[in-house]
Every structure is written in structure tokens, then in C-alpha cells.
Design an enzyme around this catalytic site. Structure first.
Site, PDB file in Angstrom:
ATOM      1  N   PHE A 161       0.749  -1.122   0.119  1.00 50.11           N
ATOM      2  CA  PHE A 161      -0.073  -0.128   0.036  1.00 50.11           C
ATOM      3  C   PHE A 161       0.812   1.172   0.026  1.00 50.11           C
ATOM      4  CE2 PHE A 161      -2.679   3.018   1.997  1.00 50.11           C
ATOM      5  CZ  PHE A 161      -3.829   3.026   1.475  1.00 50.11           C
ATOM      6  N   ASP A 207       2.360  -5.777   8.025  1.00 49.38           N
ATOM      7  CA  ASP A 207       1.081  -5.127   7.858  1.00 49.38           C
ATOM      8  C   ASP A 207      -0.029  -6.006   7.664  1.00 49.38           C
ATOM      9  OD1 ASP A 207      -0.857  -3.179   7.307  1.00 49.38           O
ATOM     10  OD2 ASP A 207       0.449  -1.795   6.666  1.00 49.38           O
ATOM     11  N   TYR A 266     -10.490  -0.271  11.192  1.00 51.78           N
ATOM     12  CA  TYR A 266     -11.671   0.314  10.513  1.00 51.78           C
ATOM     13  C   TYR A 266     -12.254  -0.395   9.367  1.00 51.78           C
ATOM     14  CZ  TYR A 266      -7.977   2.514   7.957  1.00 51.78           C
ATOM     15  OH  TYR A 266      -6.920   2.978   7.143  1.00 51.78           O
ATOM     16  N   LYS A 267     -11.328  -1.348   8.968  1.00 50.03           N
ATOM     17  CA  LYS A 267     -11.569  -2.158   7.912  1.00 50.03           C
ATOM     18  C   LYS A 267     -12.452  -3.352   8.371  1.00 50.03           C
ATOM     19  CE  LYS A 267      -7.714  -0.531   5.064  1.00 50.03           C
ATOM     20  NZ  LYS A 267      -6.447  -0.361   4.605  1.00 50.03           N
ATOM     21  N   ARG A 324     -12.977  -3.903  -6.910  1.00 52.39           N
ATOM     22  CA  ARG A 324     -12.642  -4.594  -5.755  1.00 52.39           C
ATOM     23  C   ARG A 324     -14.031  -4.923  -4.909  1.00 52.39           C
ATOM     24  NH1 ARG A 324      -8.596  -2.470  -1.335  1.00 52.39           N
ATOM     25  NH2 ARG A 324     -10.164  -1.096  -0.928  1.00 52.39           N
TER      26      ARG A 324
HETATM   27  C1  LIG Z   1      -5.553   0.827   4.528  1.00 54.17           C
HETATM   28  C2  LIG Z   1      -4.108   0.762   4.707  1.00 54.17           C
HETATM   29  C3  LIG Z   1      -3.188   1.909   5.289  1.00 54.17           C
HETATM   30  C4  LIG Z   1      -4.010   3.045   5.718  1.00 54.17           C
HETATM   31  O1  LIG Z   1      -3.441   3.648   6.768  1.00 54.17           O
HETATM   32  P1  LIG Z   1      -3.918   4.738   7.527  1.00 54.17           P
HETATM   33  O2  LIG Z   1      -2.725   5.532   8.493  1.00 54.17           O
HETATM   34  O3  LIG Z   1      -4.995   3.962   8.429  1.00 54.17           O
HETATM   35  O4  LIG Z   1      -4.664   5.787   6.525  1.00 54.17           O
HETATM   36  C5  LIG Z   1      -1.881   1.533   5.209  1.00 54.17           C
HETATM   37  N1  LIG Z   1      -1.346   0.548   4.864  1.00 54.17           N
HETATM   38  C6  LIG Z   1      -2.076  -0.470   4.459  1.00 54.17           C
HETATM   39  C7  LIG Z   1      -1.515  -1.794   3.892  1.00 54.17           C
HETATM   40  C8  LIG Z   1      -3.545  -0.438   4.156  1.00 54.17           C
HETATM   41  O5  LIG Z   1      -4.230  -1.321   3.814  1.00 54.17           O
END
Ligand SMILES: *Cc1c(COP(=O)(O)O)cnc(C)c1O
Length: 397
Positions: free
Chosen positions: A113, A184, A209-210, A356
Site C-alpha cells: 500500500f 502489515d 476500521y476495515k 474490488r
Molecule cells: C488501509 C491501509 C493503510 C492506511 O493507513 P492509515 O494510516 O490508516 O490511513 C496503510 N497500509 C495498508 C497496507 C493499508 O491497507
């Protein structure tokens, strides 16, 4: 076993909506509004500052951490919540690099990400001194783990395709060359079975939050393996990670174990919403969840492929190599997704051409999947996406 009809009844889902985007933002647990409201009126309202002790606010980051810990196979007392995932990536990476002072290379992959990569690029720039982010294709990670690597920073499940790395095997490879492994779990926690302790992960981070349904802006979590917990130097040495925050010493002394990964004042209202979501998770068996997720995803893939030959599966076909999401490529994917949303099927779009869909057994069943397939077939086979109002890009896709 888990009663998924019972868990479905615990969520509010708007009428007429099939929600296949719980991989981006989980829906509202029915009990959350009252719980947050009670925290506002009875705790903040009546207790004022004494709420930190009386209502247990100060203990919430660790208490929530332990409940998430069960879902990711962490040892009790080694997960803490707070801040955002991007911040937790920074903390894990900075600590891990400090624990490998003779090495300079961070290995990640091009499926990671962007925020994880951006945070790494920022830290590399700050550190200077020859530090380097090395990016390879996801399928080349194993062979790229060489003895100059300090840290591997990998997201277990690819946010675009759902491809899943082999956490245990890649961690073992990292350790064999003397590197540390950070995982992660943004698309793993609450999505698939995870065993950070069994896999030997050194650090793990994720958001709530996911799949965990903690609500927009819910706090992130971080795990540090027990063998490192009292050694990992905290880079964001805020007062609540201090050994004695209320001594108000002039000098920082890291707190014991995972407490040192706390930074500042926790977001109590958000944490109460997460607390409520975790009440539901307490009843969930992760093996049953994974089995159900595979069942629903396989039904979806079979249905969509049968109805829409112009969509190409972008996710691994073998469910063992996937997380809990399914993606299809379609060159008009953005417009098509807008047309689906207009008809009550919510998924999302990731550039350049990925549609998705997330599969979340806590609140989805076969009827939802079949309805989703019908809507997709209608939009794709009748080119209902081919309308100017579906082409215009919104800020959040
Ligand atoms: C959703 C996601 C994030 C988002 O980071 P935030 O700090 O919560 O906005 C970061 N890394 C990955 C791999 C994600 O899927």
C-alpha cells in the site's frame, strides 16, 4: 462454531444495499451508537477528567490490543492500539532499523500500500546515511531476501488483488539472513486466520476500521514480539509510552514492553466504538470465518465469471493464496463501479482498472452474493456504466 446469522443481526446495513466494501470501511455495529453516546454523556459529561481512572480510559489501548491480539495469534499483553496505521508503520520500521544498525536496506514489494512505501521513503530520507528502500515484484520477494536486508516490510494481503504472502515462510527466510520481519495486517486482521506468534513475526501492525468494523478513523494496532518488546527502541517517544508518564521527568525512559509503543492521548470515543465491534468479534471462531469467507468468495467468482466474460479475475484463483477480497479487471472499471453503487451494490475501484469486492461473513450471506452477481451481470452485459455521470472521478474512489 460461529453463528453468522446471529452476527449479521448485530450490524446496521442500510435497506436495499449489498455491502462488499467492508475491506475498506466496516459497517456500524448496532450497539455502537448507544455505547459511544453513553461514553459522551455518562463518562465525559459526568466524570470529566476523572474518567481516565473511573471509566478505565487509560487502560483501553491495552485492553483493546489484547482483544485484537486473539484474532491475530499474538501473545497476551503484546498488542496496543492507538494512532493511525501509517504512524504504526513508522514506529515498527524505525525500531526495527535501530535493531539492525549494521544494515541499510528495507525490502518491500510493488503491491504494498502506498502509505507504507511513502512512510518508508520519508524515514529513509530523514536517516540519510545510505539507507535504501528496495522494491521488487510480490512474487520475487522470497529470492530478494538477501543478507544485506535489515528489515522486510510486507503487507500480507495485497490491497488491490487480494494476493496473500506466506507469512511464516518469508519470516523464516528473513530470519535466516539475519533480517527482521514487519507484517502489515491491514487486510488480514478480521479477514483471515493470522498467527503472528507462530509465524515468528518481529513486528505487526494493522488498522481496525476495515474488517474489524471499528468505524472511520478507528485507532490502529501494533504488535512487538515478546523477545523484542523490552529492547525495541521507540522512535516516537511520547509521554504515554514513558515508564512513568505522571512522574513528568525531563528525560524519556521507555515503558515496559508494548506500552512503549503508545504515543499520546488515546481517542476514547473512537475506542468505545471499536470496543463495541470487538464484542462481536469475541464470539467469532477465525477458522469458521475463513471457511465461510472462501465459500462466499468462490460462489461470487463462479457467478460473475459465468455471467460476465468481459471481466478478468485479478485475484489468485486458489483461495488459499487469497485474502478475503476478490478483484476483477475491467477497462471501464471506475464507471462500472459507480453504476453498481447506483444500483445498491457497494464495492470500490483501485486504479487503473480494478473493481474490488470484499467478503465479510459477519454480515454477508448467499442471498447477498447472488444479488451482487445479478447487479453486476445487468451493469456489465447491458453496458449500463456507459453514462457520463459515471465517468466523473470523485475524490475518494
Ligand atoms: C488501509 C491501509 C493503510 C492506511 O493507513 P492509515 O494510516 O490508516 O490511513 C496503510 N497500509 C495498508 C497496507 C493499508 O491497507
Amino acid at each position: 462454531m460461529t453463528d453468522f446469522a446471529a452476527t449479521k443481526a448485530l450490524f446496521h446495513l442500510p435497506d436495499g444495499i449489498v455491502y462488499l466494501d467492508g475491506n475498506s470501511l466496516g459497517p456500524l455495529p448496532r450497539a455502537a451508537a448507544a455505547r459511544v453516546s453513553q461514553t459522551v454523556t455518562d463518562e465525559w459529561g459526568e466524570m470529566l477528567i476523572t474518567g481516565w481512572n473511573k471509566a478505565g480510559w487509560m487502560a483501553l489501548p491495552m485492553a483493546l490490543g489484547d482483544r485484537i491480539g486473539r484474532l491475530i495469534g499474538a501473545e497476551p499483553g503484546h498488542v496496543v492500539t492507538g494512532d493511525t496505521l501509517s504512524i504504526k508503520v513508522y514506529q515498527a520500521l524505525a525500531s526495527a532499523l535501530a535493531m539492525r544498525p549494521d544494515r541499510r536496506v528495507i525490502l518491500s514489494d510493488t503491491g504494498n500500500f502506498p502509505s507504507d512505501l511513502y512512510i518508508t521513503q520519508g524515514l529513509v530520507k530523514m536517516l540519510g546515511d545510505g539507507y535504501e528502500l528496495r522494491l521488487v515484484a510480490p512474487e520475487e520477494v522470497a529470492e530478494a531476501i538477501t543478507d544485506d536486508i535489515a528489515v522486510t516490510l510486507l503487507t500480507e494481503v495485497d490491497y488491490r488483488t487480494g494476493r496473500k504472502h506466506d507469512m511464516a515462510a518469508l519470516t523464516a527466510k528473513a530470519h535466516a539472513v539475519g533480517a527482521l520481519a514487519i507484517w502489515d495486517l491491514a487486510h488480514s486482521a478480521g479477514a483471515i486466520e493470522v498467527d503472528v506468534a507462530g509465524a515468528g513475526a518481529d513486528f505487526a501492525v494493522g488498522c481496525t476500521y476495515k474488517y474489524l468494523n471499528g468505524g472511520p478513523g478507528a485507532p490502529a494496532f501494533i504488535y512487538v514480539a515478546p523477545r523484542h518488546a523490552d529492547q525495541a527502541p521507540p522512535a516516537l517517544s511520547g509521554w504515554l509510552g514513558h515508564a512513568a508518564p505522571f512522574a513528568f521527568d525531563l528525560d524519556y525512559r521507555a515503558g515496559a514492553g508494548i506500552e512503549r509503543m503508545r504515543v499520546g492521548t488515546p481517542p476514547i470515543l473512537q475506542m468505545r466504538a471499536l470496543d463495541c465491534a470487538l464484542d462481536i468479534w469475541d464470539s467469532v471462531d477465525m477458522a469458521a470465518l475463513r471457511a465461510r469467507s472462501i465459500e462466499l468468495s468462490e460462489r461470487f467468482i463462479a457467478g460473475v465469471e459465468a455471467a460476465c466474460p468481459t471481466l478478468t479475475l485479478a485475484s489468485p484463483r486458489d483461495p488459499q493464496n487469497r485474502g478475503s477480497q476478490v478483484s476483477f479487471r475491467f477497462d471501464q472499471g471506475y464507471a462500472a463501479m459507480q453504476a453498481l453503487i447506483d444500483r445498491g451494490l457497494i464495492g470500490d475501484f483501485r486504479a487503473p482498472d480494478i473493481m474490488r469486492f470484499g467478503f465479510t461473513p459477519l454480515y454477508l450471506d448467499e442471498a447477498d452474493i447472488d444479488r451482487a452477481i445479478e447487479i453486476i451481470a445487468d451493469v456489465i452485459d447491458n453496458a449500463l456504466w456507459d453514462q457520463p455521470q459515471y465517468m466523473e472521478r470523485k475524490a475518494v474512489t
